[in-house]
Design an enzyme around this catalytic site. Structure first.
Site, mmCIF file in Angstrom:
data_model
loop_
_atom_site.group_PDB
_atom_site.id
_atom_site.type_symbol
_atom_site.label_atom_id
_atom_site.label_comp_id
_atom_site.label_asym_id
_atom_site.label_seq_id
_atom_site.Cartn_x
_atom_site.Cartn_y
_atom_site.Cartn_z
ATOM 1 N N TYR A 156 5.636 34.611 10.452
ATOM 2 C CA TYR A 156 4.623 33.668 10.938
ATOM 3 C C TYR A 156 4.577 32.446 10.016
ATOM 4 O O TYR A 156 4.584 31.308 10.477
ATOM 5 C CB TYR A 156 3.256 34.352 10.993
ATOM 6 C CG TYR A 156 2.176 33.479 11.610
ATOM 7 C CD1 TYR A 156 1.908 33.537 12.976
ATOM 8 C CD2 TYR A 156 1.440 32.594 10.827
ATOM 9 C CE1 TYR A 156 0.939 32.727 13.551
ATOM 10 C CE2 TYR A 156 0.471 31.786 11.395
ATOM 11 C CZ TYR A 156 0.214 31.858 12.756
ATOM 12 O OH TYR A 156 -0.735 31.054 13.309
ATOM 13 N N LYS A 174 -24.529 44.757 19.308
ATOM 14 C CA LYS A 174 -25.122 43.453 18.990
ATOM 15 C C LYS A 174 -24.680 43.052 17.589
ATOM 16 O O LYS A 174 -25.074 43.655 16.599
ATOM 17 C CB LYS A 174 -26.645 43.520 19.068
ATOM 18 C CG LYS A 174 -27.294 42.169 18.839
ATOM 19 C CD LYS A 174 -28.775 42.213 19.168
ATOM 20 C CE LYS A 174 -29.404 40.851 19.011
ATOM 21 N NZ LYS A 174 -29.323 40.321 17.650
ATOM 22 N N LYS A 211 -32.738 47.511 19.335
ATOM 23 C CA LYS A 211 -32.433 47.357 17.914
ATOM 24 C C LYS A 211 -32.350 48.689 17.172
ATOM 25 O O LYS A 211 -33.079 49.626 17.482
ATOM 26 C CB LYS A 211 -33.509 46.482 17.243
ATOM 27 C CG LYS A 211 -33.577 45.063 17.776
ATOM 28 C CD LYS A 211 -32.365 44.263 17.314
ATOM 29 C CE LYS A 211 -32.642 42.815 17.076
ATOM 30 N NZ LYS A 211 -33.568 42.442 16.062
ATOM 31 N N CYS A 223 -27.820 52.705 -26.298
ATOM 32 C CA CYS A 223 -27.600 53.434 -25.057
ATOM 33 C C CYS A 223 -28.788 54.342 -24.773
ATOM 34 O O CYS A 223 -29.178 55.136 -25.625
ATOM 35 C CB CYS A 223 -26.323 54.265 -25.161
ATOM 36 S SG CYS A 223 -26.096 55.400 -23.775
ATOM 37 N N CYS A 273 -22.204 50.987 -23.327
ATOM 38 C CA CYS A 273 -22.514 51.905 -24.404
ATOM 39 C C CYS A 273 -21.218 52.155 -25.165
ATOM 40 O O CYS A 273 -20.183 52.430 -24.581
ATOM 41 C CB CYS A 273 -23.041 53.211 -23.809
ATOM 42 S SG CYS A 273 -22.874 54.614 -24.913
HETATM 43 O O1 JCF Z 1 -23.958 40.171 19.582
HETATM 44 C C1 JCF Z 1 -24.948 39.452 19.689
HETATM 45 N N1 JCF Z 1 -25.607 39.115 18.639
HETATM 46 C C2 JCF Z 1 -25.370 38.981 21.028
HETATM 47 C C3 JCF Z 1 -26.349 37.989 21.144
HETATM 48 C C4 JCF Z 1 -24.776 39.499 22.166
HETATM 49 C C5 JCF Z 1 -25.167 39.060 23.407
HETATM 50 O O2 JCF Z 1 -24.595 39.552 24.486
HETATM 51 C C6 JCF Z 1 -26.153 38.054 23.564
HETATM 52 C C7 JCF Z 1 -26.747 37.520 22.409
HETATM 53 C C8 JCF Z 1 -27.703 36.539 22.580
HETATM 54 C C9 JCF Z 1 -28.030 36.116 23.861
HETATM 55 N N2 JCF Z 1 -26.495 37.629 24.816
HETATM 56 C C10 JCF Z 1 -27.418 36.677 24.944
HETATM 57 C C11 JCF Z 1 -27.751 36.260 26.302
#
Ligand code: JCF
Length: 682
Positions: free
Chosen positions: A49, A129, A328, A422, A440
């Site tokens: 590459y 997320k 979450k 120590c 130490c």
């Molecule tokens: O991975 C994320 N932080 C994440 C944020 C994933 C998503 O599908 C999201 C988001 C923020 C807004 N989708 C929306 C509509």
């Protein structure tokens, strides 16, 4: 298909023109970039590459008119910007509503079904997320023309120069029919490893560390100089689209993601379409149990109604879509009160400040201790007993104190001082000028260092006590049977067979191994002592120079510095080690229990192998490579890795490699392992 450039050259009548060649190279490099950063499946080695990239760079240097905006040479080609421009997103960037419990998740699902008037299970697109920073990428006729932060959702900051440095973001979309315009939405993030490295570098250079990967990623995007962004090794996953023109739209969100993937964008391989609330819950649990082993941080999972016609019917509340939710995970960061700061003594005697905390639930466990890394870090963060602190526990990483909430500092909070002695053994604490760590100096005497020191002492290249492994050392130290290396030589079979997983046979074997280890060499013995930064090479130099332990122990700093391979730091380590009375006592005890080494003629001079070079190949019978090497060096010879005309002897054992045939072809003397033993042992 990517044209095979070598084939192309051969096929054509003559060489391609620079412009043809540049185009071939661009296509080829972009293809391999995609294989490497998007598919995670490289086809060619890195060196190839680099060769292709250099070839393209050369052409572009000679013919600047051939540079195109999607050329792989143009990722960091930009000058620093003076400031950030505001940009208007074509479509607003949405945020997500949150759910923290099962109930909140099923409320979401119920609202969706109620609004749609649907009874049966809804199909959701499920994805992890990412804990990073949202960006919007604008592609016009397939070309990346703009990158922007989320900003307030309607307007963001223009960061094109920085997103161009991210290798998983294509500079041009793949495929035959590209949209006239397309906003790609996704998350820029930094891997756990990248984050750790970044913070390690920050610590080493005395800079402020980043609180979490999200801040490191977001900060990386907001650099004025793209070269600094490139250093952070940011990565990207696409999760949706914004404004678009001239695209045939799929009828599901999963279809959009497939389309993005086909266009060369990186899509999380963990994405899945799941059915109903049970499917969502299952996905959440699977991802949560994989959370720590993922190479990047995630803070939850996202569910989106997959059918786009349903999404349209559901619409929005303020900025958040009714058709999506973030479920979450428990937080990785929490606040708590720091009760005290203590110093823990590690393997090499390094003192690590440790925070004793009011127990706090963070990252799924209760944490009551957190590391402060080292004394410099402690000073920089200015953490004091009584402070309210932010504690972070991510993955399997040791919990750490990230910052102080200064607004909550009690009036009388005082910084802690580095102890002079120590806390475990009372030996002097020393700190080298260039080192961030304080240590130490107790060495073998300090209980905290004892186990590691014993492990090192018994290890193969040190005293080589076969069968005295890590678990056994733990047992021996914990039961009080062994305190110093000298105690090893007081163990008998009866005592040993009382230990866990120790039958009479293995106890007898161990006693034999201990007895055998008594005969050693001075270099091995010195190495076994575990003096800081005295590795095998230095131990050999010291032994060669002194050949007598007493003289070495009495050597002055100035004298030591004169020796080959011994710098001022090592010299000081040697001095400090022998100045500790405890270390001298342990050495005396070792000698009294029968540890000895046959006198070595200084540097083996005058011995038969003086100046001879050996190469070893194959499995030698009756000795390890290391033993053979030692035999040779003991008599003044040298062992090297490859055969040349300068090689004097090649010693071969079972299954010899190509070195043997090379020796034959060069006419180098060849010895079998048996011949070799006879050769060196008289
Ligand atoms: O991975 C994320 N932080 C994440 C944020 C994933 C998503 O599908 C999201 C988001 C923020 C807004 N989708 C929306 C509509």
């Amino acid at each position: 298909m990517i044209p095979n450039h070598r084939g192309a050259i051969d096929d054509m009548a003559g060489k391609p023109s620079p412009s043809q060649r540049a185009r071939q190279l661009r296509e080829e490099l972009n293809f391999h970039n995609y294989r490497y950063y998007v598919l995670d499946d490289p086809e060619i080695p890195d060196v190839e590459y680099d060769r292709l990239l250099r070839e393209l760079q050369k052409i572009e240097e000679d013919h600047p008119e051939l540079v195109t905006p999607d050329s792989p040479t143009q990722r960091i080609g930009h000058e620093p910007v003076a400031g950030f421009e505001e940009v208007q997103h074509l479509e607003p960037m949405l945020s997500l509503g949150n759910a923290f419990t099962r109930e909140e998740l099923s409320d979401f699902d119920r609202r969706v079904r109620d609004r749609l008037g649907i009874d049966e299970a809804i199909e959701y697109m499920a994805e992890p997320k990412m804990d990073g920073a949202a960006v919007s990428l604008l592609y016009t006729n397939g070309l990346l023309v703009r990158g922007a932060t989320r900003g307030d959702g309607a307007t963001g900051e223009e960061i094109t120069h920085n997103v161009r440095t991210i290798k998983s973001i294509p500079l041009r979309l793949r495929g035959e029919s590209v949209p006239e315009s397309l906003e790609v939405r996704g998350e820029v993030y930094i891997s756990k490893e990248g984050f750790e490295k970044l913070n390690e570098q920050a610590r080493e250079s005395g800079n402020k560390t980043f609180v979490n990967p999200r801040n490191a990623a977001a900060g990386g995007l907001r650099q004025l100089d793209p070269r600094l962004t490139a250093k952070r090794r940011l990565e990207f996953f696409a999760y949706g689209i914004g404004g678009h023109d001239g695209v045939e739209m799929p009828d599901r969100h999963s279809g959009i993601l497939k389309m993005l993937g086909d266009s060369g964008l990186r899509i999380s391989p963990l994405n899945e379409v799941v059915s109903g609330i049970a499917g969502c819950q299952g996905f959440y649990e699977r991802i949560q149990s994989d959370r720590d082993s993922l190479p990047y941080e995630i803070d939850g999972v996202v569910f989106k109604v997959d059918r786009l016609d349903y999404q349209a019917r559901l619409g929005f509340v303020s900025r958040a879509p009714r058709w999506a939710i973030a479920y979450k995970f428990p937080a990785h960061e929490e606040m708590t009160v720091l009760r005290d700061i203590e110093f823990q003594v590690g393997r090499t005697g390094a003192l690590t400040p440790v925070a004793r905390l009011e127990p706090v639930f963070v990252g799924g466990v209760t944490v009551s201790n957190a590391t402060l890394h080292n004394i410099d870090e402690l000073r920089r963060k200015d953490v004091r007993p009584g402070d309210t602190v932010v504690v972070r526990r991510a993955g399997d990483v040791i919990p750490e104190v990230v910052s102080v909430v200064l607004g909550r500092r009690p009036k009388d909070a005082k910084p802690v001082e580095l102890p002079k002695e120590c806390p475990i053994c009372g030996s002097q604490v020393v700190r080298e000028a260039e080192e961030a760590v304080a240590r130490c100096s107790g060495g073998l005497f300090c209980p905290a260092q004892r186990k590691e020191a014993l492990r090192h002492f018994a290890s193969r290249r040190a005293m080589d006590i076969e069968g005295l492994g890590s678990k056994l050392i733990d047992q021996l130290v914990d039961s009080g049977l062994v305190g110093t290396p000298a105690d090893i030589f007081t163990l008998d079979a009866e005592t040993l067979s009382g230990l866990e997983r120790m039958g009479p046979k293995s106890a007898a074997n161990l006693v034999d191994a201990i007895a055998r280890s008594k005969q050693t060499t001075l270099p091995r013995f010195l190495y076994a002592l575990g003096i800081r930064e005295v590795g095998e090479v230095t131990a050999k130099s010291l032994a060669t120079h002194y050949s007598d332990l007493e003289r070495l122990a009495a050597a002055s700093l100035e004298e030591l510095k004169e020796i080959d391979d011994v710098g001022p730091i090592v010299a000081a380590n040697v001095r400090t080690f022998f100045e500790q009375v405890h270390n001298r006592e342990v050495i005396d005890a070792l000698l009294n229990s029968g540890v000895f080494w046959p006198m070595q003629s200084a540097s083996g001079k005058g011995s038969r192998l003086e100046g001879k070079t050996f190469v070893l190949t194959g499995t030698l019978e009756g000795m390890t490579r290391d033993e053979a090497k030692e035999l040779i060096e003991h008599q003044g010879g040298r062992v090297t890795g490859s055969v040349s005309r300068k090689t004097d002897y090649v010693v071969y054992g079972k299954d010899p490699g190509s070195k043997l045939s090379k020796a034959r072809s060069l006419g180098v003397a060849i010895l079998s392992d048996k011949q070799f033993l006879r050769f060196v042992s008289h």
